[in-house]
Scaffold this active site. Structure first.
Site, short mmCIF file in Angstrom:
data_model
loop_
_atom_site.label_atom_id
_atom_site.label_comp_id
_atom_site.label_asym_id
_atom_site.label_seq_id
_atom_site.Cartn_x
_atom_site.Cartn_y
_atom_site.Cartn_z
N GLY A 129 -8.11 -2.27 0.61
CA GLY A 129 -6.80 -2.78 0.20
C GLY A 129 -6.72 -3.25 -1.23
N LYS A 148 -5.30 10.79 13.06
CA LYS A 148 -3.87 11.08 12.94
C LYS A 148 -3.06 10.00 13.64
CE LYS A 148 -3.84 14.06 17.04
NZ LYS A 148 -3.49 15.37 17.62
N ASN A 160 2.38 8.37 -1.38
CA ASN A 160 0.94 8.25 -1.15
C ASN A 160 0.21 8.22 -2.48
OD1 ASN A 160 -1.56 8.35 0.40
ND2 ASN A 160 -1.75 10.48 -0.29
N HIS A 197 -3.38 9.21 -4.25
CA HIS A 197 -4.57 10.06 -4.03
C HIS A 197 -5.46 10.02 -5.26
CE1 HIS A 197 -6.97 13.21 -2.24
NE2 HIS A 197 -7.02 13.76 -3.44
C1 GRF Z 1 -7.82 4.80 -3.05
O1 GRF Z 1 -8.83 5.37 -3.85
C2 GRF Z 1 -6.72 5.80 -2.78
O2 GRF Z 1 -6.56 6.72 -3.82
C3 GRF Z 1 -7.22 6.51 -1.55
O3 GRF Z 1 -7.85 5.52 -0.80
C4 GRF Z 1 -8.36 4.50 -1.66
C5 GRF Z 1 -7.88 3.18 -1.12
O4 GRF Z 1 -8.54 2.11 -1.75
N1 GRF Z 1 -6.12 7.17 -0.87
P1 GRF Z 1 -8.07 0.62 -1.43
O5 GRF Z 1 -8.14 0.43 0.07
O6 GRF Z 1 -6.69 0.46 -1.96
O7 GRF Z 1 -9.06 -0.25 -2.15
#
Ligand code: GRF
Length: 196
Positions: A11, A65, A109, A111
């Site tokens: 998080g 999922k 989202n 990524h």
């Molecule tokens: C991030 O690197 C995001 O890009 C990916 O999951 C990770 C989440 O990290 N989808 P966090 O839980 O916000 O520290």
């Protein structure tokens, strides 16, 4: 603009959003709650620390999922909150059409690669092992293709020759913590448009 954050893990990105809101840097956006499919996820502690409702909702019996009865519960709980934007920040479940239709054009989202390169799991590792010299992170609209929706914004991360995977991950998270709150702020003030 009412926002909820969905995540499964540490998080740190949710914390960056909550910190931005606390510091008056999130425009017209207000985080209403954080949801997790993982009861012990750090993301729930961050929510509590910032005085936000933290909700664990099971997604069992599935592991990767959101589907079936559990999906209905998630849809109903979130619809009851009447939010404008759903932010997936490390939410480790594939979103299926019923959920997508319930929150049509409202889900973004984060990524950790420059999409369309390196979609799917372990985006940082994929780019590192490929040997690219520039990678980065992407915020995109969510559609039925995993990591396949329209790109909203991206930030670059340079891979230096002496970076190991951990160093690259650390730079990536720094870039993410700037990009994601910035996108939310710009959506909230109309500098970025929601899809029609
Ligand atoms: C991030 O690197 C995001 O890009 C990916 O999951 C990770 C989440 O990290 N989808 P966090 O839980 O916000 O520290």
């Amino acid at each position: 603009m009412k926002v909820i954050i969905l995540g499964s893990g540490t998080g740190s990105n949710a914390e960056a959003i909550l910190r931005a809101e606390r510091d008056g840097e999130l425009g017209q956006a207000a985080v209403r709650a954080v949801f997790s499919d993982n009861e012990s996820a750090g993301i729930l502690s961050h929510a509590t620390n910032y005085g936000k409702p933290a909700h664990f909702l099971s997604a069992a019996p599935y592991r990767t999922k959101l589907d079936g009865e559990a999906e209905n519960v998630w849809i109903n709980e979130i619809q009851a909150m009447e939010v404008d934007l759903l932010v997936l920040a490390g939410f480790m479940r594939v979103i299926k059409p019923p959920f997508l239709q319930a929150f049509d054009k409202q889900i973004i989202n984060l990524h950790p690669s420059l999409l369309p390169s390196f979609p799917g799991l372990n985006g940082i590792r994929q780019a590192f092992e490929y040997g690219v010299k520039i990678t980065g992170c992407t915020v995109h609209w969510v559609n039925e293709v995993v990591d396949g929706g329209a790109v909203i914004d991206q930030a670059l991360v340079r891979v230096e020759d002496d970076d190991d995977l951990q160093a690259l991950a650390s730079k990536m998270h720094h870039a993410e913590h700037l990009l994601l709150p910035s996108v939310i702020r710009r959506l909230s003030v109309g500098d970025i448009q929601f899809p029609q």
